[in-house]
Scaffold this motif. Sequence first.
Motif, PDB file in Angstrom:
ATOM      1  N   ASP A   1       0.829  -1.207   0.000  1.00 13.41           N
ATOM      2  CA  ASP A   1       0.000   0.000   0.000  1.00 13.41           C
ATOM      3  C   ASP A   1       0.863   1.256   0.000  1.00 13.41           C
ATOM      4  O   ASP A   1       1.993   1.255   0.495  1.00 13.41           O
ATOM      5  N   ARG A   2       0.300   2.334  -0.526  1.00 12.35           N
ATOM      6  CA  ARG A   2       0.981   3.624  -0.449  1.00 12.35           C
ATOM      7  C   ARG A   2       0.999   4.095   1.004  1.00 12.35           C
ATOM      8  O   ARG A   2       0.117   3.738   1.785  1.00 12.35           O
ATOM      9  N   PRO A   3       1.990   4.905   1.386  1.00 11.63           N
ATOM     10  CA  PRO A   3       2.103   5.346   2.779  1.00 11.63           C
ATOM     11  C   PRO A   3       0.852   6.071   3.253  1.00 11.63           C
ATOM     12  O   PRO A   3       0.231   6.829   2.496  1.00 11.63           O
ATOM     13  N   ASP A   4       0.503   5.844   4.505  1.00 15.88           N
ATOM     14  CA  ASP A   4      -0.654   6.486   5.123  1.00 15.88           C
ATOM     15  C   ASP A   4      -0.331   7.971   5.350  1.00 15.88           C
ATOM     16  O   ASP A   4       0.611   8.303   6.071  1.00 15.88           O
ATOM     17  N   PRO A   5      -1.102   8.897   4.754  1.00 16.88           N
ATOM     18  CA  PRO A   5      -0.817  10.329   4.925  1.00 16.88           C
ATOM     19  C   PRO A   5      -0.813  10.766   6.384  1.00 16.88           C
ATOM     20  O   PRO A   5      -0.015  11.635   6.771  1.00 16.88           O
ATOM     21  N   ALA A   6      -1.690  10.173   7.202  1.00 16.64           N
ATOM     22  CA  ALA A   6      -1.746  10.561   8.615  1.00 16.64           C
ATOM     23  C   ALA A   6      -0.464  10.165   9.340  1.00 16.64           C
ATOM     24  O   ALA A   6       0.051  10.917  10.175  1.00 16.64           O
TER      25      ALA A   6
ATOM     26  N   LEU B   1       4.800  11.852  11.681  1.00 17.85           N
ATOM     27  CA  LEU B   1       6.257  11.751  11.736  1.00 17.85           C
ATOM     28  C   LEU B   1       6.892  13.109  11.439  1.00 17.85           C
ATOM     29  O   LEU B   1       7.853  13.524  12.101  1.00 17.85           O
ATOM     30  N   GLY B   2       6.345  13.816  10.450  1.00 18.35           N
ATOM     31  CA  GLY B   2       6.872  15.136  10.124  1.00 18.35           C
ATOM     32  C   GLY B   2       6.709  16.128  11.262  1.00 18.35           C
ATOM     33  O   GLY B   2       7.611  16.931  11.548  1.00 18.35           O
ATOM     34  N   GLU B   3       5.557  16.089  11.941  1.00 18.34           N
ATOM     35  CA  GLU B   3       5.317  16.989  13.068  1.00 18.34           C
ATOM     36  C   GLU B   3       6.316  16.735  14.190  1.00 18.34           C
ATOM     37  O   GLU B   3       6.790  17.672  14.846  1.00 18.34           O
TER      38      GLU B   3
ATOM     39  N   ALA C   1       6.842   9.588   0.549  1.00 16.18           N
ATOM     40  CA  ALA C   1       7.251   9.998   1.893  1.00 16.18           C
ATOM     41  C   ALA C   1       8.171  11.206   1.837  1.00 16.18           C
ATOM     42  O   ALA C   1       8.032  12.154   2.635  1.00 16.18           O
ATOM     43  N   GLN C   2       9.127  11.205   0.919  1.00 15.83           N
ATOM     44  CA  GLN C   2      10.054  12.334   0.806  1.00 15.83           C
ATOM     45  C   GLN C   2       9.312  13.630   0.503  1.00 15.83           C
ATOM     46  O   GLN C   2       9.653  14.692   1.033  1.00 15.83           O
ATOM     47  N   ASP C   3       8.302  13.557  -0.348  1.00 15.85           N
ATOM     48  CA  ASP C   3       7.542  14.757  -0.696  1.00 15.85           C
ATOM     49  C   ASP C   3       6.730  15.277   0.492  1.00 15.85           C
ATOM     50  O   ASP C   3       6.468  16.484   0.593  1.00 15.85           O
TER      51      ASP C   3
ATOM     52  N   VAL D   1      17.395   8.723  -1.594  1.00 17.01           N
ATOM     53  CA  VAL D   1      17.198   8.588  -0.154  1.00 17.01           C
ATOM     54  C   VAL D   1      18.517   8.254   0.529  1.00 17.01           C
ATOM     55  O   VAL D   1      19.408   7.623  -0.063  1.00 17.01           O
ATOM     56  N   ARG D   2      18.668   8.697   1.764  1.00 18.71           N
ATOM     57  CA  ARG D   2      19.832   8.337   2.570  1.00 18.71           C
ATOM     58  C   ARG D   2      19.650   6.946   3.168  1.00 18.71           C
ATOM     59  O   ARG D   2      18.544   6.413   3.206  1.00 18.71           O
ATOM     60  N   LEU D   3      20.744   6.380   3.662  1.00 22.01           N
ATOM     61  CA  LEU D   3      20.706   5.065   4.284  1.00 22.01           C
ATOM     62  C   LEU D   3      21.093   5.155   5.747  1.00 22.01           C
ATOM     63  O   LEU D   3      21.975   5.925   6.124  1.00 22.01           O
ATOM     64  N   LEU D   4      20.421   4.391   6.569  1.00 24.97           N
ATOM     65  CA  LEU D   4      20.808   4.156   7.950  1.00 24.97           C
ATOM     66  C   LEU D   4      21.258   2.693   7.982  1.00 24.97           C
ATOM     67  O   LEU D   4      20.430   1.778   7.892  1.00 24.97           O
ATOM     68  N   ILE D   5      22.545   2.479   8.064  1.00 23.16           N
ATOM     69  CA  ILE D   5      23.052   1.110   8.012  1.00 23.16           C
ATOM     70  C   ILE D   5      23.212   0.557   9.422  1.00 23.16           C
ATOM     71  O   ILE D   5      23.959   1.110  10.246  1.00 23.16           O
TER      72      ILE D   5
END
Length: 468
Positions: free
Chosen positions: A66-71, A76-78, A132-134, A171-175
């Motif tokens: 599924d596409r990411p949940d906008p909520a 997360l952005g907040e 998500a990036q947008d 996108v960046r990576l968290l390894i």
Amino acid sequence: MTELGIGIGWRPEIADAVEGLSGVDWVEVVAENICVDHLPDSLTRLRERGVTVVPHGVSLGLGGADRPDPARLAALGEKAVALGAPLVTEHIAFVRAGGPLTATPQLEAGHLLPVPRTWDALDVLCENVRIAQDALPVPLALENIAALISWPGEEMSEGRFLAELVERTGVRLLIDVANLHTNHVNRGEDPARALSELPVEAIAYVHVAGGVERDGVWHDTHAHPVPGAVLDVLADLASRVAPAGVLLERDDDFPPAEELGGELRAIRRTITAVGIRSAGAERVGTAHQHGALSSKPAPRAALLIGAGARVSGGPMPSVTPVVPVAPAPAATPGARQRVAVAQAAVLSALVAGTPVPEGFDSRRLGVQSRALAAKRAGVVAKVAPELPEILGKGYRPAFLAYARSRPMTGGYRRDALDFAERLLVAGRPEDPAARRRLTEWWQDRSGSRPPGRATRLVRAARHALVRK
């Protein structure tokens, strides 16, 4: 690239210890565990001291069909804005499956599950990442996960999968080097090969954590000391690129602050030793070129080992931004459909007892299934600590029996209520006083009476459909 230094995962259980530890340059907090309007006092004090706080999400499921949940994205952005974070992080994983794409009930894993390394799954992941990036106000970095199971028919290695993801999305990576070690033990994957294939210039920061091996299976518990094998993978990574940040994760069975400090020092020593060896090798190389050992170290990317402290000469250079080569096309409906069906079948086998999909190791799937049920029991006990208090030693076996027949379709709080309701419908616990306490607890939180016979029959039919 934001220079972070050496950090530790902030958890409420070790909040005081984290504040008192020396050499902590930054912390990471599980995003779903905080509220924007009521940040923990400890995090507020750390921020006032100038300690960077990074929110780390676990519930987006960007690897899902599924596409990411906008909520979820908005929340997360907040939190990133409230914390003044330079970036947010999430996982390359799916956490739920089913729903409209498969015309089946949606199931929740309550855990991070691996996506198949196929072109279909990559197409879906890349489109979800771009969405998500947008939506996010700060840059996003994604973490490689540990896995007990392997998908049959995978079309690329982990390193190539990550490289393709970065090339398409920027996108960046968290390894997580502990996860690379876990996948080495459980799936026979070479950490050195993964590191050689992935774009190390895209690494935002690094995770280090402990685990334990049982019966040939490595469990990434985040509840045990960091083993030498994981530090070896960290050293290999640090020999390839100077990590802007390295973070120690600990989620359970928390040791005294002295032990946490010792693990942080071991991480720092590992990075420092690599920096010294690298600087020495470069000086020797320069001496051979000029016929004598130069007294001035050759310039190189400094290894960040603390706030303002660096190994080798020269300032830390800025890292060239990772930019996608070209905008990748959106995932086709067919790709999403195929990924949805495959993930729903796997998750249903793990949490609803349906047959193991063809090509999977049934024994390993059983290990993962039991691990998911055990995690559910542990998290519900934290979310609703009154339940183990009321049920005593009977809590865990009762919950595991419940989990075998009732997959999670909501969050852990809903799971706790459903578990209590199931016990009450069955006339349990047998002790009248405990049953009365459980009834009062359930009513206080659900706002209703325990269900009558007709409602119970409807719910039984619904759960039977979920298991088909």
